[in-house]
Design a protein around this motif. Sequence first.
Motif, PDB file in Angstrom:
ATOM      1  N   MET A  70      27.999  39.769  32.567  1.00  0.00           N
ATOM      2  CA  MET A  70      28.411  40.133  33.915  1.00  0.00           C
ATOM      3  C   MET A  70      29.927  40.279  34.012  1.00  0.00           C
ATOM      4  SD  MET A  70      25.952  37.800  36.352  1.00  0.00           S
ATOM      5  CE  MET A  70      26.692  38.454  37.837  1.00  0.00           C
ATOM      6  N   SER A  71      30.670  39.305  33.494  1.00  0.00           N
ATOM      7  CA  SER A  71      32.125  39.352  33.592  1.00  0.00           C
ATOM      8  C   SER A  71      32.702  40.478  32.755  1.00  0.00           C
ATOM      9  CB  SER A  71      32.729  38.012  33.157  1.00  0.00           C
ATOM     10  OG  SER A  71      32.416  37.730  31.798  1.00  0.00           O
ATOM     11  N   MET A  72      32.119  40.743  31.582  1.00  0.00           N
ATOM     12  CA  MET A  72      32.617  41.818  30.730  1.00  0.00           C
ATOM     13  C   MET A  72      32.360  43.179  31.378  1.00  0.00           C
ATOM     14  SD  MET A  72      34.231  42.006  27.898  1.00  0.00           S
ATOM     15  CE  MET A  72      34.966  43.474  27.191  1.00  0.00           C
ATOM     16  N   GLN A  73      31.211  43.332  32.017  1.00  0.00           N
ATOM     17  CA  GLN A  73      30.898  44.594  32.685  1.00  0.00           C
ATOM     18  C   GLN A  73      31.886  44.869  33.814  1.00  0.00           C
ATOM     19  OE1 GLN A  73      27.161  44.702  34.830  1.00  0.00           O
ATOM     20  NE2 GLN A  73      26.932  46.881  34.460  1.00  0.00           N
ATOM     21  N   ASP A  76      35.195  45.954  32.296  1.00  0.00           N
ATOM     22  CA  ASP A  76      35.123  47.347  31.841  1.00  0.00           C
ATOM     23  C   ASP A  76      35.189  48.314  33.022  1.00  0.00           C
ATOM     24  OD1 ASP A  76      34.957  46.589  29.198  1.00  0.00           O
ATOM     25  OD2 ASP A  76      32.775  46.679  29.119  1.00  0.00           O
ATOM     26  N   ASN A  77      34.495  47.979  34.111  1.00  0.00           N
ATOM     27  CA  ASN A  77      34.516  48.850  35.292  1.00  0.00           C
ATOM     28  C   ASN A  77      35.920  48.969  35.869  1.00  0.00           C
ATOM     29  OD1 ASN A  77      31.766  49.322  35.113  1.00  0.00           O
ATOM     30  ND2 ASN A  77      31.217  47.723  36.571  1.00  0.00           N
ATOM     31  N   ARG A  78      36.657  47.853  35.895  1.00  0.00           N
ATOM     32  CA  ARG A  78      38.026  47.898  36.405  1.00  0.00           C
ATOM     33  C   ARG A  78      38.926  48.722  35.491  1.00  0.00           C
ATOM     34  NH1 ARG A  78      36.705  42.445  37.878  1.00  0.00           N
ATOM     35  NH2 ARG A  78      37.537  41.654  35.925  1.00  0.00           N
ATOM     36  N   SER A  79      38.696  48.622  34.182  1.00  0.00           N
ATOM     37  CA  SER A  79      39.491  49.414  33.241  1.00  0.00           C
ATOM     38  C   SER A  79      39.225  50.903  33.428  1.00  0.00           C
ATOM     39  CB  SER A  79      39.166  48.996  31.796  1.00  0.00           C
ATOM     40  OG  SER A  79      39.487  47.638  31.567  1.00  0.00           O
ATOM     41  N   ALA A 182      37.788  48.242  45.578  1.00  0.00           N
ATOM     42  CA  ALA A 182      36.487  47.583  45.734  1.00  0.00           C
ATOM     43  C   ALA A 182      36.114  46.804  44.477  1.00  0.00           C
ATOM     44  CB  ALA A 182      35.417  48.618  46.057  1.00  0.00           C
ATOM     45  N   LEU A 183      36.394  47.381  43.308  1.00  0.00           N
ATOM     46  CA  LEU A 183      36.056  46.709  42.052  1.00  0.00           C
ATOM     47  C   LEU A 183      36.880  45.443  41.846  1.00  0.00           C
ATOM     48  CD1 LEU A 183      35.673  49.787  39.669  1.00  0.00           C
ATOM     49  CD2 LEU A 183      33.861  48.240  40.442  1.00  0.00           C
ATOM     50  N   LEU A 184      38.088  45.403  42.412  1.00  0.00           N
ATOM     51  CA  LEU A 184      38.908  44.203  42.292  1.00  0.00           C
ATOM     52  C   LEU A 184      38.276  43.011  43.003  1.00  0.00           C
ATOM     53  CD1 LEU A 184      42.527  45.595  42.829  1.00  0.00           C
ATOM     54  CD2 LEU A 184      41.517  44.806  40.687  1.00  0.00           C
ATOM     55  N   ASP A 240      36.961  37.519  34.534  1.00  0.00           N
ATOM     56  CA  ASP A 240      36.515  37.768  35.902  1.00  0.00           C
ATOM     57  C   ASP A 240      37.652  37.684  36.915  1.00  0.00           C
ATOM     58  OD1 ASP A 240      34.230  38.340  37.546  1.00  0.00           O
ATOM     59  OD2 ASP A 240      34.377  36.317  38.356  1.00  0.00           O
ATOM     60  N   ARG A 241      38.893  37.508  36.410  1.00  0.00           N
ATOM     61  CA  ARG A 241      40.035  37.327  37.317  1.00  0.00           C
ATOM     62  C   ARG A 241      41.051  38.434  37.144  1.00  0.00           C
ATOM     63  NH1 ARG A 241      41.175  31.060  38.288  1.00  0.00           N
ATOM     64  NH2 ARG A 241      39.060  30.520  38.899  1.00  0.00           N
ATOM     65  N   PRO A 242      40.853  39.573  37.797  1.00  0.00           N
ATOM     66  CA  PRO A 242      41.806  40.674  37.652  1.00  0.00           C
ATOM     67  C   PRO A 242      43.177  40.307  38.184  1.00  0.00           C
ATOM     68  CG  PRO A 242      40.286  41.095  39.456  1.00  0.00           C
ATOM     69  CD  PRO A 242      39.780  39.877  38.750  1.00  0.00           C
ATOM     70  N   LYS A 243      44.221  40.623  37.395  1.00  0.00           N
ATOM     71  CA  LYS A 243      45.620  40.435  37.782  1.00  0.00           C
ATOM     72  C   LYS A 243      46.007  38.970  37.906  1.00  0.00           C
ATOM     73  CE  LYS A 243      45.238  44.648  40.482  1.00  0.00           C
ATOM     74  NZ  LYS A 243      45.334  45.455  39.306  1.00  0.00           N
ATOM     75  N   ARG A 244      45.149  38.060  37.409  1.00  0.00           N
ATOM     76  CA  ARG A 244      45.486  36.651  37.536  1.00  0.00           C
ATOM     77  C   ARG A 244      45.375  35.903  36.227  1.00  0.00           C
ATOM     78  NH1 ARG A 244      43.095  31.723  40.680  1.00  0.00           N
ATOM     79  NH2 ARG A 244      44.946  30.434  40.668  1.00  0.00           N
ATOM     80  N   GLY A 245      44.356  36.220  35.427  1.00  0.00           N
ATOM     81  CA  GLY A 245      44.145  35.496  34.185  1.00  0.00           C
ATOM     82  C   GLY A 245      45.028  36.018  33.062  1.00  0.00           C
ATOM     83  N   PHE A 246      44.752  35.535  31.860  1.00  0.00           N
ATOM     84  CA  PHE A 246      45.502  35.963  30.682  1.00  0.00           C
ATOM     85  C   PHE A 246      45.067  37.352  30.223  1.00  0.00           C
ATOM     86  CE2 PHE A 246      45.736  31.320  30.562  1.00  0.00           C
ATOM     87  CZ  PHE A 246      47.089  31.127  30.357  1.00  0.00           C
ATOM     88  N   ILE A 247      43.789  37.696  30.440  1.00  0.00           N
ATOM     89  CA  ILE A 247      43.273  39.000  30.037  1.00  0.00           C
ATOM     90  C   ILE A 247      43.459  39.970  31.193  1.00  0.00           C
ATOM     91  CG2 ILE A 247      41.255  40.247  29.191  1.00  0.00           C
ATOM     92  CD1 ILE A 247      40.141  37.572  28.230  1.00  0.00           C
ATOM     93  N   GLN A 248      44.307  40.959  30.993  1.00  0.00           N
ATOM     94  CA  GLN A 248      44.651  41.896  32.052  1.00  0.00           C
ATOM     95  C   GLN A 248      44.151  43.302  31.720  1.00  0.00           C
ATOM     96  OE1 GLN A 248      46.286  41.124  34.953  1.00  0.00           O
ATOM     97  NE2 GLN A 248      46.237  38.965  34.351  1.00  0.00           N
ATOM     98  N   VAL A 249      43.813  44.046  32.762  1.00  0.00           N
ATOM     99  CA  VAL A 249      43.439  45.449  32.591  1.00  0.00           C
ATOM    100  C   VAL A 249      44.689  46.244  32.205  1.00  0.00           C
ATOM    101  CG1 VAL A 249      42.611  47.520  33.767  1.00  0.00           C
ATOM    102  CG2 VAL A 249      41.519  45.311  34.206  1.00  0.00           C
ATOM    103  N   ASN A 250      44.547  47.093  31.211  1.00  0.00           N
ATOM    104  CA  ASN A 250      45.673  47.883  30.717  1.00  0.00           C
ATOM    105  C   ASN A 250      46.093  48.920  31.771  1.00  0.00           C
ATOM    106  OD1 ASN A 250      47.591  49.193  29.219  1.00  0.00           O
ATOM    107  ND2 ASN A 250      46.238  49.766  27.552  1.00  0.00           N
TER     108      ASN A 250
END
Length: 263
Positions: A70-73, A76-79, A182-184, A240-250
């Motif tokens: 779920m979190s990976m999907q 990917d959608n945000r990317s 919306a995806l955020l 699952d944490r856009p713009k907050r966690g260590f893993i960020q959308v490019n």
Amino acid sequence: MNEQEVLYGFSSVLIAAALFVAIVVCNELGFRTGRFTQARTTSEMKELTGSVQASILGLLALLLGFTFSMSMQRYDNRSIAVIDEANAIGTAVLRVELLPQEFQDEAKQLWRDYAQVRMEVGQVDLTKVDERNEYNAKIAELQSELWALAVAATNVDPRPVTTGAFVKSLNDAIDSQGKRNALLQMHVPEVVLILLFVVFIASGGIMGYSSGLSGQRMVVPIMLVSLLITLIVFLIIDLDRPKRGFIQVNQAPMVEVLGSLNR
């Protein structure tokens, strides 16, 4: 950020650390309980406890896989949403040349400002509500100015193959911005995460209880399993944490679009 989400206000590192401590404490309590009841437990009950332990660990593995998917999907959608918006803006910029000459310079400047603001807001933490609201107000103002320019250009040149093409690309850019916003807001439901945490802690307790019934501590294997599961949970939360966690959308697609506008 949804105000009803409680866990989102805490750091993913803090949540993972608290889970690890909780499973260690629960494991110790389970071990002491197992040692206390060891003498009064039959071999059949010990075998049944082993079966229950295997069932709980199997349920934990199922929940981990389901939640990670779920979190990976969502990541990917945000990317993909970033790529789609960058493409929409790039297409709209190219179609500026289809506008009447007197509108082209203003349109290019508006798109340059729009891409700049969209790139900047893409780096703002979702918990900074006031700052994001300021950016959203700027974005709405720029969209209104672009739409007013499109209306004025349509009055001068109503042909669908020229100004009409620009209007369509403007609509696509606005739609892609709405989709990205919306995806955020889409996260793994907290009830799923809480259920995962409960099973996670329960698995530590049952492993400790089983060790207590056998009369032997399995410190290294249990700590290793607990650490690995904690790392997976941390990865799930961070994705699952856009713009907050260590893993960020490019954000490279937006940077490239802005770079092409500034050339």
